[in-house]
Design a protein around this motif. Sequence first.
Motif, short mmCIF file in Angstrom:
data_model
loop_
_atom_site.label_atom_id
_atom_site.label_comp_id
_atom_site.label_asym_id
_atom_site.label_seq_id
_atom_site.Cartn_x
_atom_site.Cartn_y
_atom_site.Cartn_z
N UNK A 183 14.31 2.89 -32.54
CA UNK A 183 13.52 3.69 -33.48
C UNK A 183 12.03 3.63 -33.10
N UNK A 191 7.13 -0.54 -30.82
CA UNK A 191 8.44 0.11 -30.95
C UNK A 191 8.57 1.32 -30.01
N UNK A 230 9.59 3.80 -35.05
CA UNK A 230 8.77 3.14 -36.08
C UNK A 230 8.15 4.10 -37.07
N UNK A 231 7.83 5.27 -36.62
CA UNK A 231 7.23 6.36 -37.39
C UNK A 231 6.19 5.84 -38.40
N UNK A 232 6.02 6.50 -39.53
CA UNK A 232 4.91 6.14 -40.42
C UNK A 232 5.11 4.77 -41.05
N UNK A 282 -1.66 17.21 -34.82
CA UNK A 282 -2.69 16.22 -35.16
C UNK A 282 -2.20 14.82 -34.82
N UNK A 283 -3.10 13.88 -34.47
CA UNK A 283 -4.51 14.09 -34.17
C UNK A 283 -4.68 14.77 -32.81
N UNK A 284 -5.76 15.51 -32.65
CA UNK A 284 -5.93 16.33 -31.44
C UNK A 284 -6.08 15.49 -30.18
N UNK A 285 -6.55 14.24 -30.31
CA UNK A 285 -6.69 13.41 -29.10
C UNK A 285 -5.32 13.12 -28.50
N UNK A 295 6.11 1.96 -39.64
CA UNK A 295 5.48 0.96 -38.77
C UNK A 295 3.96 1.12 -38.81
N UNK A 296 3.53 2.35 -38.83
CA UNK A 296 2.09 2.63 -38.81
C UNK A 296 1.38 2.03 -40.02
N UNK A 333 4.98 12.02 -32.05
CA UNK A 333 3.69 11.48 -32.43
C UNK A 333 3.59 9.98 -32.10
N UNK A 390 2.51 18.54 -39.43
CA UNK A 390 1.39 17.66 -39.05
C UNK A 390 1.45 17.15 -37.62
#
Lengths: 219, 299
Positions: free
Chosen positions: B41, B58, B43-45, B156-159, B47-48, B84, B152
Amino acid sequence: METFNLSDVTDAELLQSDRLARDACVNLDDCYQCGKCTAGCPMVHEMDLVPRQLIRMLQLGLTKRALSAKTPWICANCMVCSARCPQGVDIAAIMLAVRRTAKKQGLQPVREADLFDDAFVANIRSFGKSNEAILAAKYNLLSSHLTQDLLNAPRMAARGMIGPKIHSVKDRAAVRRLVDRALADEGDREGDQGDASVLLHPSAAAAGAATTSPGGDLR
Amino acid sequence: MRYAYFPGCSASATGVAFTLSANYVGNRIGLELVEIPDWCCCGTSAALVTNADLALALPARSLALAERMDPALDVATPCAGCYSSLAAAVHHARQSEANRAHVEELIEMPYAATADVFSFLEVMAQPESREAIAAALTTSLNGLKVASYYGCALVRPQRIAHFDDAEDPQSMDDLMRLAGAEPVEWSFKVECCGASHQISEPRAARQLIERIFEDAAANGAEAIATACPLCMLNLDMREAEINKARAAAGKAAFSIPIYYFTELLGTALGGSAKQLGIDRHFWPAASTVAMPRREVSAR
């Protein structure tokens, strides 16, 4: 509207807001309070401090208020705020830094969000993959929202979206070690960062040198 | 067109129709996907919001396993959330040698961070893919009015996510046009669906979905196309519930099916609703794509 006495702001709070900004790689002084972050925020209707206000609290050293705010837990991390900030302030990163720090302090301003994300991480730690049905069931139990989305479960099963099979990585031990190491390691690293000399509030720099060991009372 | 394939957890669960339709399109256009052995996995949001290191380690583990499998392959993933997480981990590791070394310590594996990460949207939007799609088209969506919904994580984020415009992306619109659909102009293509808050904060988050439907309907959309399994689930599974609440408030119901963009591409390539997973939606979606196809064959 809440009122604050800025004379009550402690050196520790100023130091802590510096550290939060550093964790988020943000210079709080860049924010000139235009409110564009707030205008675009899709969850703002549910926040106790709107994004612009949360930044203002941190600028002023009202860190305790910021850490107890629901705002970073209501934030959906959609990053519209960061994308649109004319000053390039990564507001979404600040939301994450405030939430992680609040969690470390045992704060839980929005219980459901905390329970859900904890259950998600526990799911990964157990199986290495996210098992959506187990996650939903566990969340419902922990949060006492027992019947939430219950009627969707048989509909999902009928569509082959959920089933009895548990999805798992082969090397569960490796993922478990990784999770435990990551969760343990960041604490150490942040301890190290507490000694960093980059301080964004000049007053806090002086205060830190005079009264506290930087980062000492931040945990 | 060969990639290391990161399916993501939803690929065999709630996002099964994305897998079926992406595989169908991939097979038709010569896309080769080699699954990363023992990926985990991203981790997605969750983990964040929990821990910065966890959110890096992850996805980095799977990226390192991809490198071990074949260092020459870039990584492709259908899910916007996985994209992402993976792309953020690559970005972080490339920022400095210290970052990369720290990630290696966390995952106990060598990781050179040489491979790039692509979402399936970006993969399909590349000139080579577009040419292959154009050559393989068997039918047209016949002017179906589609609201391309990017959400989203793809912009995003553009970097990190910079393959398309952050405010007015066009890649999915262009693919819809290629399939014979008519992309509608609308204002909510990069708005948030509420993500996991639809579970943890349903009362506060439902209106995010409702606003997306409202704007799509106001601009004449007959369908919404998405490239994210969570956007899909949030819109598709909750449309009926939102309609019920609207009926109670005396508001008109929505009647807009949601599709993975790959389902619409697959339809134009001749795939059936069953082959593409369109028959597995919550909001009935098979008849909308069947109708324009009949018109085309009658012409």
